[in-house]
Design a protein around this motif. Sequence first.
Motif, mmCIF file in Angstrom:
data_model
loop_
_atom_site.group_PDB
_atom_site.id
_atom_site.type_symbol
_atom_site.label_atom_id
_atom_site.label_comp_id
_atom_site.label_asym_id
_atom_site.label_seq_id
_atom_site.Cartn_x
_atom_site.Cartn_y
_atom_site.Cartn_z
ATOM 1 N N ARG A 183 -7.452 -10.201 -17.829
ATOM 2 C CA ARG A 183 -6.446 -9.232 -18.285
ATOM 3 C C ARG A 183 -6.785 -7.870 -17.706
ATOM 4 O O ARG A 183 -7.950 -7.462 -17.687
ATOM 5 N N ALA A 184 -5.779 -7.166 -17.237
ATOM 6 C CA ALA A 184 -5.937 -5.803 -16.747
ATOM 7 C C ALA A 184 -5.154 -4.858 -17.649
ATOM 8 O O ALA A 184 -3.984 -5.102 -17.943
ATOM 9 N N GLU A 185 -5.818 -3.804 -18.083
ATOM 10 C CA GLU A 185 -5.163 -2.783 -18.897
ATOM 11 C C GLU A 185 -4.641 -1.673 -17.982
ATOM 12 O O GLU A 185 -5.314 -1.266 -17.032
ATOM 13 N N PHE A 186 -3.449 -1.194 -18.286
ATOM 14 C CA PHE A 186 -2.820 -0.123 -17.518
ATOM 15 C C PHE A 186 -2.452 1.022 -18.454
ATOM 16 O O PHE A 186 -2.164 0.806 -19.638
ATOM 17 N N SER A 187 -2.426 2.235 -17.905
ATOM 18 C CA SER A 187 -1.975 3.407 -18.655
ATOM 19 C C SER A 187 -1.141 4.284 -17.735
ATOM 20 O O SER A 187 -1.317 4.268 -16.506
ATOM 21 N N ARG A 188 -0.251 5.033 -18.336
ATOM 22 C CA ARG A 188 0.481 6.033 -17.562
ATOM 23 C C ARG A 188 -0.473 7.149 -17.163
ATOM 24 O O ARG A 188 -1.329 7.565 -17.941
ATOM 25 N N VAL A 189 -0.306 7.628 -15.962
ATOM 26 C CA VAL A 189 -1.137 8.741 -15.489
ATOM 27 C C VAL A 189 -0.438 10.039 -15.849
ATOM 28 O O VAL A 189 0.470 10.484 -15.143
ATOM 29 N N GLY A 190 -0.824 10.605 -16.983
ATOM 30 C CA GLY A 190 -0.252 11.869 -17.398
ATOM 31 C C GLY A 190 1.169 11.738 -17.889
ATOM 32 O O GLY A 190 2.114 11.651 -17.111
ATOM 33 N N GLY A 191 1.351 11.670 -19.195
ATOM 34 C CA GLY A 191 2.698 11.625 -19.765
ATOM 35 C C GLY A 191 3.474 10.416 -19.301
ATOM 36 O O GLY A 191 3.059 9.277 -19.493
ATOM 37 N N ASN A 192 4.584 10.663 -18.642
ATOM 38 C CA ASN A 192 5.446 9.588 -18.166
ATOM 39 C C ASN A 192 5.252 9.328 -16.678
ATOM 40 O O ASN A 192 6.181 8.983 -15.955
ATOM 41 N N GLY A 193 4.016 9.515 -16.232
ATOM 42 C CA GLY A 193 3.720 9.341 -14.814
ATOM 43 C C GLY A 193 3.609 7.882 -14.410
ATOM 44 O O GLY A 193 3.983 6.985 -15.162
ATOM 45 N N PRO A 194 3.072 7.616 -13.227
ATOM 46 C CA PRO A 194 2.969 6.242 -12.724
ATOM 47 C C PRO A 194 1.908 5.450 -13.486
ATOM 48 O O PRO A 194 1.025 6.012 -14.128
ATOM 49 N N TRP A 195 1.983 4.131 -13.384
ATOM 50 C CA TRP A 195 0.990 3.252 -13.989
ATOM 51 C C TRP A 195 -0.262 3.200 -13.113
ATOM 52 O O TRP A 195 -0.181 3.181 -11.887
ATOM 53 N N ALA A 196 -1.414 3.158 -13.770
ATOM 54 C CA ALA A 196 -2.678 3.019 -13.051
ATOM 55 C C ALA A 196 -3.623 2.176 -13.901
ATOM 56 O O ALA A 196 -3.468 2.075 -15.120
ATOM 57 N N ARG A 221 0.835 -1.208 0.000
ATOM 58 C CA ARG A 221 0.000 0.000 0.000
ATOM 59 C C ARG A 221 0.869 1.256 0.000
ATOM 60 O O ARG A 221 0.603 2.209 -0.745
ATOM 61 N N ALA A 222 1.896 1.268 0.820
ATOM 62 C CA ALA A 222 2.783 2.433 0.882
ATOM 63 C C ALA A 222 3.510 2.638 -0.441
ATOM 64 O O ALA A 222 3.659 3.769 -0.921
ATOM 65 N N ALA A 223 3.974 1.535 -1.054
ATOM 66 C CA ALA A 223 4.701 1.639 -2.319
ATOM 67 C C ALA A 223 3.796 2.155 -3.432
ATOM 68 O O ALA A 223 4.188 3.024 -4.224
ATOM 69 N N LEU A 224 2.561 1.618 -3.505
ATOM 70 C CA LEU A 224 1.649 2.052 -4.560
ATOM 71 C C LEU A 224 1.205 3.493 -4.348
ATOM 72 O O LEU A 224 1.126 4.276 -5.300
ATOM 73 N N ARG A 225 0.949 3.851 -3.105
ATOM 74 C CA ARG A 225 0.556 5.235 -2.832
ATOM 75 C C ARG A 225 1.686 6.193 -3.208
ATOM 76 O O ARG A 225 1.453 7.231 -3.830
ATOM 77 N N GLY A 226 2.905 5.838 -2.846
ATOM 78 C CA GLY A 226 4.042 6.683 -3.200
ATOM 79 C C GLY A 226 4.203 6.813 -4.698
ATOM 80 O O GLY A 226 4.510 7.897 -5.214
ATOM 81 N N SER A 227 3.988 5.712 -5.427
ATOM 82 C CA SER A 227 4.098 5.759 -6.885
ATOM 83 C C SER A 227 3.037 6.669 -7.480
ATOM 84 O O SER A 227 3.332 7.532 -8.320
ATOM 85 N N LEU A 228 1.787 6.506 -7.042
ATOM 86 C CA LEU A 228 0.686 7.294 -7.605
ATOM 87 C C LEU A 228 0.811 8.779 -7.273
ATOM 88 O O LEU A 228 0.306 9.627 -8.016
ATOM 89 N N ARG A 229 1.486 9.087 -6.192
ATOM 90 C CA ARG A 229 1.688 10.497 -5.843
ATOM 91 C C ARG A 229 2.625 11.191 -6.824
ATOM 92 O O ARG A 229 2.760 12.415 -6.793
#
Length: 223
Positions: free
Chosen positions: A168-181, A45-53
Amino acid sequence: MYTPALTLLLCAPFACAAATPAALSLEATFDAHARIITQNDEAARAALRGSLRGADPEEYPEIAGIVDSLYAFEHLATGFDDAAATAIRTRQQSIQCRADRITEDATSTHGSVDYHCVFPDVSIAFEAYRDHLARSRDRAQRAGALRSFLAIYAATLRDAPDARFTARAEFSRVGGNGPWASADMLQVGVKLLEALMPFSDWDERIEADARNASEGGRAGDDQ
């Protein structure tokens, strides 16, 4: 007072990395989602939250908050006695989701993860659920019918063989070269919970059986 140059020197590479977590890779992002969903893993949870920030806070101000709603089984053991609840929580630890194939497009802005989840197959408890509903029509039997079914369900969940689903789960970058979501990952916990507590599906199955029996009876009367 530190000068700007001295501040930069003091910010050693490892210290700066700790202050501003790097975005997780696609594989690590999926794994963090999976560990939160199934195990309520605090490190994930901490790692994913830090990435999404790392996403643009003006465009995505609340995105890191999704990690707080991912855990699927917070209330799975609610309503059971202590022994049954302990058995359920113990079996929960066997529920896992694993990536089988990870792909990214040429621009590394879109990706997909083919994965599977392993969870207890509780389908054998269906007849006990049907009996519980039938007995519950009698108010005098209602409480006993519920206790009986909960005991059977807890034992089934504890001892059931594993079932498996793939998706299957699709992922995209959040804004340009941002984190995966991934919006798809927000539904994995719902699917797992429905598989472990398929009572709505069982209700529909029982209603369909009743309709078929009624129609069969009318067809017999017409002959």
